[in-house]
Write a protein that holds these residues in place. Structure first.
Motif, PDB file in Angstrom:
ATOM      1  N   UNK A  91       0.795  -1.231   0.000  1.00 13.95           N
ATOM      2  CA  UNK A  91       0.000   0.000   0.000  1.00 13.95           C
ATOM      3  C   UNK A  91       0.832   1.288   0.000  1.00 13.95           C
ATOM      4  N   UNK A  92       2.125   1.205   0.300  1.00 16.27           N
ATOM      5  CA  UNK A  92       2.951   2.402   0.358  1.00 16.27           C
ATOM      6  C   UNK A  92       3.085   2.944   1.771  1.00 16.27           C
ATOM      7  N   UNK A  93       4.165   3.696   2.003  1.00 16.37           N
ATOM      8  CA  UNK A  93       4.468   4.180   3.343  1.00 16.37           C
ATOM      9  C   UNK A  93       3.438   5.142   3.893  1.00 16.37           C
ATOM     10  N   UNK A  94       2.956   6.083   3.064  1.00 17.31           N
ATOM     11  CA  UNK A  94       1.995   7.065   3.565  1.00 17.31           C
ATOM     12  C   UNK A  94       0.728   6.401   4.074  1.00 17.31           C
ATOM     13  N   UNK A  95       0.179   5.499   3.309  1.00 19.83           N
ATOM     14  CA  UNK A  95      -1.065   4.826   3.697  1.00 19.83           C
ATOM     15  C   UNK A  95      -0.888   4.084   5.017  1.00 19.83           C
ATOM     16  N   UNK A 125       8.114   3.367  -1.145  1.00 22.21           N
ATOM     17  CA  UNK A 125       8.473   1.966  -0.865  1.00 22.21           C
ATOM     18  C   UNK A 125       7.421   0.966  -1.315  1.00 22.21           C
ATOM     19  N   UNK A 126       6.435   1.415  -2.103  1.00 20.16           N
ATOM     20  CA  UNK A 126       5.433   0.494  -2.640  1.00 20.16           C
ATOM     21  C   UNK A 126       6.031  -0.217  -3.853  1.00 20.16           C
ATOM     22  N   UNK A 127       6.010  -1.537  -3.841  1.00 21.84           N
ATOM     23  CA  UNK A 127       6.717  -2.301  -4.864  1.00 21.84           C
ATOM     24  C   UNK A 127       6.278  -1.956  -6.282  1.00 21.84           C
ATOM     25  N   UNK A 128       4.984  -1.782  -6.491  1.00 24.21           N
ATOM     26  CA  UNK A 128       4.529  -1.535  -7.857  1.00 24.21           C
ATOM     27  C   UNK A 128       4.616  -0.070  -8.269  1.00 24.21           C
ATOM     28  N   UNK A 129       5.295   0.757  -7.414  1.00 23.45           N
ATOM     29  CA  UNK A 129       5.470   2.160  -7.749  1.00 23.45           C
ATOM     30  C   UNK A 129       6.902   2.465  -8.192  1.00 23.45           C
ATOM     31  N   UNK A 130       7.749   1.464  -8.322  1.00 24.37           N
ATOM     32  CA  UNK A 130       9.136   1.693  -8.679  1.00 24.37           C
ATOM     33  C   UNK A 130       9.323   1.690 -10.174  1.00 24.37           C
ATOM     34  N   UNK A 131      10.303   2.489 -10.635  1.00 20.46           N
ATOM     35  CA  UNK A 131      10.682   2.518 -12.041  1.00 20.46           C
ATOM     36  C   UNK A 131      12.100   1.982 -12.218  1.00 20.46           C
ATOM     37  N   UNK A 132      12.524   1.119 -11.312  1.00 20.98           N
ATOM     38  CA  UNK A 132      13.901   0.652 -11.327  1.00 20.98           C
ATOM     39  C   UNK A 132      14.163  -0.354 -12.422  1.00 20.98           C
ATOM     40  N   UNK A 133      13.111  -0.858 -13.056  1.00 24.22           N
ATOM     41  CA  UNK A 133      13.308  -1.877 -14.085  1.00 24.22           C
ATOM     42  C   UNK A 133      13.356  -3.268 -13.505  1.00 24.22           C
ATOM     43  N   UNK A 134      13.347  -3.378 -12.162  1.00 23.62           N
ATOM     44  CA  UNK A 134      13.379  -4.675 -11.502  1.00 23.62           C
ATOM     45  C   UNK A 134      11.959  -5.062 -11.094  1.00 23.62           C
ATOM     46  N   UNK A 135      11.670  -6.353 -11.069  1.00 20.58           N
ATOM     47  CA  UNK A 135      10.341  -6.790 -10.639  1.00 20.58           C
ATOM     48  C   UNK A 135      10.160  -6.532  -9.146  1.00 20.58           C
ATOM     49  N   UNK A 136       8.916  -6.358  -8.679  1.00 16.27           N
ATOM     50  CA  UNK A 136       8.666  -6.159  -7.251  1.00 16.27           C
ATOM     51  C   UNK A 136       9.181  -7.337  -6.435  1.00 16.27           C
ATOM     52  N   UNK A 160      11.553  -1.095   2.759  1.00 17.88           N
ATOM     53  CA  UNK A 160      10.597  -1.343   3.838  1.00 17.88           C
ATOM     54  C   UNK A 160      10.935  -2.627   4.589  1.00 17.88           C
ATOM     55  N   UNK A 161      11.342  -3.667   3.859  1.00 16.66           N
ATOM     56  CA  UNK A 161      11.664  -4.947   4.494  1.00 16.66           C
ATOM     57  C   UNK A 161      12.880  -4.809   5.407  1.00 16.66           C
ATOM     58  N   UNK A 162      13.914  -4.093   4.930  1.00 16.52           N
ATOM     59  CA  UNK A 162      15.135  -3.959   5.733  1.00 16.52           C
ATOM     60  C   UNK A 162      14.923  -3.040   6.927  1.00 16.52           C
ATOM     61  N   UNK A 163      14.261  -1.902   6.701  1.00 20.19           N
ATOM     62  CA  UNK A 163      13.976  -1.003   7.815  1.00 20.19           C
ATOM     63  C   UNK A 163      13.049  -1.699   8.813  1.00 20.19           C
ATOM     64  N   UNK A 164      12.090  -2.492   8.308  1.00 25.80           N
ATOM     65  CA  UNK A 164      11.205  -3.238   9.189  1.00 25.80           C
ATOM     66  C   UNK A 164      11.949  -4.255  10.035  1.00 25.80           C
ATOM     67  N   UNK A 165      12.901  -4.953   9.426  1.00 24.06           N
ATOM     68  CA  UNK A 165      13.677  -5.952  10.160  1.00 24.06           C
ATOM     69  C   UNK A 165      14.490  -5.308  11.277  1.00 24.06           C
ATOM     70  N   UNK A 166      15.155  -4.199  10.945  1.00 24.10           N
ATOM     71  CA  UNK A 166      15.986  -3.518  11.940  1.00 24.10           C
ATOM     72  C   UNK A 166      15.113  -2.908  13.042  1.00 24.10           C
TER      73      UNK A 166
END
Length: 412
Positions: free
Chosen positions: A74-78, A196-207, A342-348
């Protein structure tokens, strides 16, 4: 994540995140300030109150463990806004159960809801904080955490005023919840949607898949950063729970003096965090973490082996300064890689909360046998390990990682 934002939008984002950090501190201090009154209203014993408060830890852990998945979806803001709203519902429930209805089970449920909301908000706001850092090209997380401390102070003062004025618990907590809700209604538009929403990235990598997000717990760098944060959060959490008693029992002073010592600790930590951004920009993460660990070690040694309260007070100041940086700097380091932030910050964050929630009770068990002053040697070991592993926070080419554009935009 924020290359499409202009300077004014980044500035508004930054201002909003200061408030989003302050709000959980305010609401948490609001609940804590009324714990004695709630205990008396319920007629609960210390043991029963301990089990009721366990609801907070239960909800917090569930929220922390699920936060990265919610943010990816859902993204960080939500998640941040939803967490504060859910926490407000929990706060109102605690108020009703703790006074009007006088039901311990209701207080437990309210605290679990409150803890869950705060847990997911905590991860989300730290994710937002790391993204603002990258967008503004400044070290900001220590300042954001200083805002949390400031919110805590405001909540504690407001609670003291409410108690002195004889305001009922349910009215006080409901009023605090309304303030939080009104604040997020006003502030949320200033925060970009989709951080940090996976489907909002333009990195060219899959979510990232759920399995990949869980796999961050196996990454050596993430684990080392987590251990650093664990050790430093243990130093902070042990002071929050035990410092007044440590000073009273260890130096034979009055409870008022013990509370004063805790005030010194909080003031030192808040000042350290307020100055932290400039120190990090000048000296870098590793140097700041190592220095803070040394300060915390020196402070703990003085408190443990000091011969007078005056000398121990110096140790408390050093302990406070040393505890200021581990949590925010570790989270900043965990957010270097935009994919899976989000996963790494969440883990820490989860490891830090483990130290906050589990560490102090363990310290109490040890202190029962050897005394609270000597029990602090366990904290000393944790801080020392954190200092030795500080190199894990060294940046990993974050500029190269963030050269690709993003479609994050502001929505009203």
């Amino acid at each position: 994540m924020a290359h499409s934002l202009n300077t004014r939008q980044i500035h508004l984002w930054r201002i909003a995140i200061y408030f989003f950090f302050a709000l959980p501190g305010f609401s948490t201090a609001t609940w804590i300030s009324r714990t004695p009154t709630i205990r008396d209203a319920l007629g609960a014993s210390t043991n029963e109150m301990g089990w009721i408060i366990f609801g907070l830890a239960t909800g917090s852990i569930i929220g922390l463990l699920g936060a990265s998945h919610f943010i990816a979806r859902f993204g960080g803001r939500f998640v941040m806004v939803s967490g504060l709203a859910i926490g407000s519902i929990g706060l109102i429930t605690v108020g009703l159960g703790g006074s009007w209805l006088a039901q311990g089970v209701m207080v437990f449920i309210g605290l679990a809801i409150f803890g869950f909301g705060n847990g997911i908000c905590d991860v989300a706001m730290n994710v937002e904080g790391t993204e603002v850092e990258h967008a503004a090209k400044k070290s900001l997380l220590t300042g954001f955490h200083a805002a949390f401390s400031a919110g805590t102070l405001i909540g504690a003062i407001t609670g003291a005023v409410a108690i002195k004025a004889g305001i009922p618990i349910h009215i006080h907590l409901a009023f605090a919840a309304i303030i939080v809700v009104l604040a997020i209604i006003y502030l949320y538009r200033m925060v970009p949607a989709g951080t940090a929403q996976d489907n909002k990235t333009d990195s060219g990598e899959p979510p990232m898949t759920t399995r990949e997000r869980m796999a961050v717990w196996k990454e050596p760098r993430t684990i080392l950063i987590g251990i650093v944060v664990l050790g430093m959060a243990f130093a902070e959490g042990s002071a929050n729970d035990w410092l007044p008693l440590v000073i009273v029992d260890g130096y034979n002073v009055t409870p008022a003096t013990g509370s004063f010592a805790f005030g010194i600790f909080v003031a030192a930590m808040t000042i350290g965090r307020a100055l932290g951004g400039k120190l990090l920009d000048r000296f870098g993460r590793v140097a700041v973490l190592r220095t803070s660990a040394l300060l915390a070690v020196a402070g703990l040694l003085i408190v443990i082996f000091g011969k007078s309260f005056g000398f121990a007070a110096i140790g408390v100041v050093l302990w406070g300064f040393g505890s200021a940086f581990g949590f925010p700097v570790g989270l900043s380091a965990a957010g270097d890689n935009p994919r899976g932030v989000a996963a790494r910050v969440g883990a820490v964050t989860t490891l830090a909360y483990f130290a906050f929630l589990v560490g102090p009770p363990v310290l109490g068990i040890i202190g029962e046998s050897v005394g609270l002053l000597r029990a602090l040697l366990v904290v000393l070991v944790g801080v020392t390990i954190a200092g030795l592993l500080s190199h894990a926070a060294k940046p990993i080419g974050q500029q190269e990682l963030r050269e690709k554009p993003s479609d994050v935009s502001l929505h009203s």
